[in-house]
Scaffold this motif. Structure first.
Motif, PDB file in Angstrom:
ATOM      1  N   ASN A 129       0.824  -1.217   0.000  1.00 47.55           N
ATOM      2  CA  ASN A 129       0.000   0.000   0.000  1.00 47.55           C
ATOM      3  C   ASN A 129       0.857   1.264   0.000  1.00 47.55           C
ATOM      4  O   ASN A 129       0.642   2.181   0.773  1.00 47.55           O
ATOM      5  N   GLY A 130       1.875   1.279  -0.860  1.00 45.70           N
ATOM      6  CA  GLY A 130       2.692   2.475  -1.039  1.00 45.70           C
ATOM      7  C   GLY A 130       3.788   2.680  -0.007  1.00 45.70           C
ATOM      8  O   GLY A 130       4.309   3.787   0.131  1.00 45.70           O
ATOM      9  N   ALA A 131       4.182   1.641   0.712  1.00 47.12           N
ATOM     10  CA  ALA A 131       5.180   1.785   1.773  1.00 47.12           C
ATOM     11  C   ALA A 131       6.526   2.244   1.228  1.00 47.12           C
ATOM     12  O   ALA A 131       6.944   1.848   0.143  1.00 47.12           O
ATOM     13  N   THR A 132       7.195   3.091   2.015  1.00 49.52           N
ATOM     14  CA  THR A 132       8.550   3.532   1.684  1.00 49.52           C
ATOM     15  C   THR A 132       9.542   3.189   2.795  1.00 49.52           C
ATOM     16  O   THR A 132      10.718   3.506   2.683  1.00 49.52           O
ATOM     17  N   TYR A 133       9.058   2.552   3.845  1.00 48.53           N
ATOM     18  CA  TYR A 133       9.921   2.113   4.939  1.00 48.53           C
ATOM     19  C   TYR A 133       9.474   0.727   5.393  1.00 48.53           C
ATOM     20  O   TYR A 133       8.308   0.360   5.249  1.00 48.53           O
ATOM     21  N   PHE A 134      10.411  -0.014   5.977  1.00 44.40           N
ATOM     22  CA  PHE A 134      10.074  -1.287   6.607  1.00 44.40           C
ATOM     23  C   PHE A 134      11.120  -1.590   7.665  1.00 44.40           C
ATOM     24  O   PHE A 134      12.197  -0.997   7.685  1.00 44.40           O
ATOM     25  N   HIS A 135      10.765  -2.481   8.562  1.00 43.97           N
ATOM     26  CA  HIS A 135      11.725  -2.979   9.539  1.00 43.97           C
ATOM     27  C   HIS A 135      11.343  -4.394   9.924  1.00 43.97           C
ATOM     28  O   HIS A 135      10.206  -4.818   9.717  1.00 43.97           O
ATOM     29  N   ALA A 136      12.308  -5.125  10.471  1.00 44.02           N
ATOM     30  CA  ALA A 136      12.043  -6.465  10.963  1.00 44.02           C
ATOM     31  C   ALA A 136      11.116  -6.358  12.170  1.00 44.02           C
ATOM     32  O   ALA A 136      11.237  -5.421  12.972  1.00 44.02           O
ATOM     33  N   ARG A 137      10.209  -7.292  12.306  1.00 40.97           N
ATOM     34  CA  ARG A 137       9.260  -7.256  13.416  1.00 40.97           C
ATOM     35  C   ARG A 137       9.956  -7.449  14.759  1.00 40.97           C
ATOM     36  O   ARG A 137       9.393  -7.122  15.797  1.00 40.97           O
ATOM     37  N   SER A 138      11.173  -7.940  14.740  1.00 35.67           N
ATOM     38  CA  SER A 138      11.901  -8.188  15.981  1.00 35.67           C
ATOM     39  C   SER A 138      12.484  -6.918  16.603  1.00 35.67           C
ATOM     40  O   SER A 138      12.990  -6.952  17.715  1.00 35.67           O
ATOM     41  N   VAL A 139      12.411  -5.806  15.887  1.00 32.71           N
ATOM     42  CA  VAL A 139      12.920  -4.538  16.413  1.00 32.71           C
ATOM     43  C   VAL A 139      11.797  -3.518  16.441  1.00 32.71           C
ATOM     44  O   VAL A 139      10.758  -3.688  15.802  1.00 32.71           O
ATOM     45  N   SER A 140      12.015  -2.446  17.194  1.00 32.74           N
ATOM     46  CA  SER A 140      11.018  -1.378  17.294  1.00 32.74           C
ATOM     47  C   SER A 140      11.719  -0.027  17.157  1.00 32.74           C
ATOM     48  O   SER A 140      11.998   0.642  18.146  1.00 32.74           O
ATOM     49  N   PRO A 141      11.991   0.389  15.918  1.00 36.65           N
ATOM     50  CA  PRO A 141      12.715   1.664  15.731  1.00 36.65           C
ATOM     51  C   PRO A 141      11.849   2.865  16.118  1.00 36.65           C
ATOM     52  O   PRO A 141      10.619   2.846  15.956  1.00 36.65           O
ATOM     53  N   SER A 142      12.485   3.896  16.614  1.00 35.91           N
ATOM     54  CA  SER A 142      11.751   5.081  17.063  1.00 35.91           C
ATOM     55  C   SER A 142      11.007   5.762  15.916  1.00 35.91           C
ATOM     56  O   SER A 142       9.936   6.330  16.113  1.00 35.91           O
ATOM     57  N   TRP A 143      11.544   5.714  14.712  1.00 39.73           N
ATOM     58  CA  TRP A 143      10.909   6.380  13.572  1.00 39.73           C
ATOM     59  C   TRP A 143       9.559   5.762  13.209  1.00 39.73           C
ATOM     60  O   TRP A 143       8.725   6.417  12.588  1.00 39.73           O
ATOM     61  N   ALA A 144       9.321   4.519  13.577  1.00 40.09           N
ATOM     62  CA  ALA A 144       8.103   3.814  13.165  1.00 40.09           C
ATOM     63  C   ALA A 144       6.836   4.493  13.700  1.00 40.09           C
ATOM     64  O   ALA A 144       5.781   4.426  13.063  1.00 40.09           O
ATOM     65  N   ARG A 145       6.929   5.164  14.826  1.00 37.67           N
ATOM     66  CA  ARG A 145       5.745   5.831  15.405  1.00 37.67           C
ATOM     67  C   ARG A 145       5.296   7.037  14.604  1.00 37.67           C
ATOM     68  O   ARG A 145       4.164   7.483  14.742  1.00 37.67           O
TER      69      ARG A 145
END
Length: 178
Positions: free
Chosen positions: A139-155
């Motif tokens: 759905n047009g994503a421009t970022y991703f991360h592994a589910r095992s981490v929680s980067p601050s930018w994700a919020r």
């Protein structure tokens, strides 16, 4: 060209690409992971798609190092993110520019490709993506991360999908940070 004919042309390209072999040399003796490719063109009844060998190499390497443990759908989703970035004005205009952008991908660019069969599979995914496969997974994503981490930018971004071991985000809709 109607939407259904355009979709059919893209699917035809993907099928043609998936069943055509690519000549590769997975790792050179000097320890680099340069790969030799034939220049490929995919033909449909509508058009010929020419794939830049440098783009193919950069995308295949990124998929190998970022998503080789994923199924095909997860690898396609990571490819979508990279191509969505190429199309987005805030990112470099080329696949290699996006993949090599400082601080954006976690893999070591000097690492060696050791799993030849896996690399051959991600090459097919990369070729299909570059040939115009529909980008409908993230759905047009421009970022991703592994589910095992929680980067601050994700919020700060809108989550669009969870596929395999990755979570995907769209950056054009920032969330309120109260």
């Amino acid at each position: 060209m109607s939407i259904s004919k355009s979709w059919l042309a893209r699917v035809s390209v993907c099928v043609a690409v998936a069943f055509s072999p690519v000549a590769t040399i997975p790792a050179l003796a000097d320890g680099k992971h340069q790969v030799a490719y034939e220049t490929r063109t995919a033909r449909t009844s509508q058009a010929t798609v020419r794939i830049d060998p440098n783009d193919l190499q950069c995308l295949a390497e990124a998929l190998y190092f970022e998503a080789r443990g994923e199924g095909v759908q997860g690898q396609r989703a990571v490819a979508e993110v990279i191509l969505n970035r190429v199309d987005h004005p805030r990112f470099p205009r080329t696949v290699c520019g996006v993949v090599n952008q400082r601080g954006q991908f976690t893999y070591n660019k000097n690492a060696r490709i050791r799993e030849k069969g896996t690399f051959a599979r991600v090459q097919k995914v990369a070729m299909a993506a570059l040939a115009g496969a529909p980008r409908t997974l993230t759905n047009g994503a421009t970022y991703f991360h592994a589910r095992s981490v929680s980067p601050s930018w994700a919020r700060r971004f809108e989550r669009t999908a969870r596929i395999g071991a990755h979570t995907f985000y769209r950056s054009d809709r920032r969330l309120a940070s109260n």
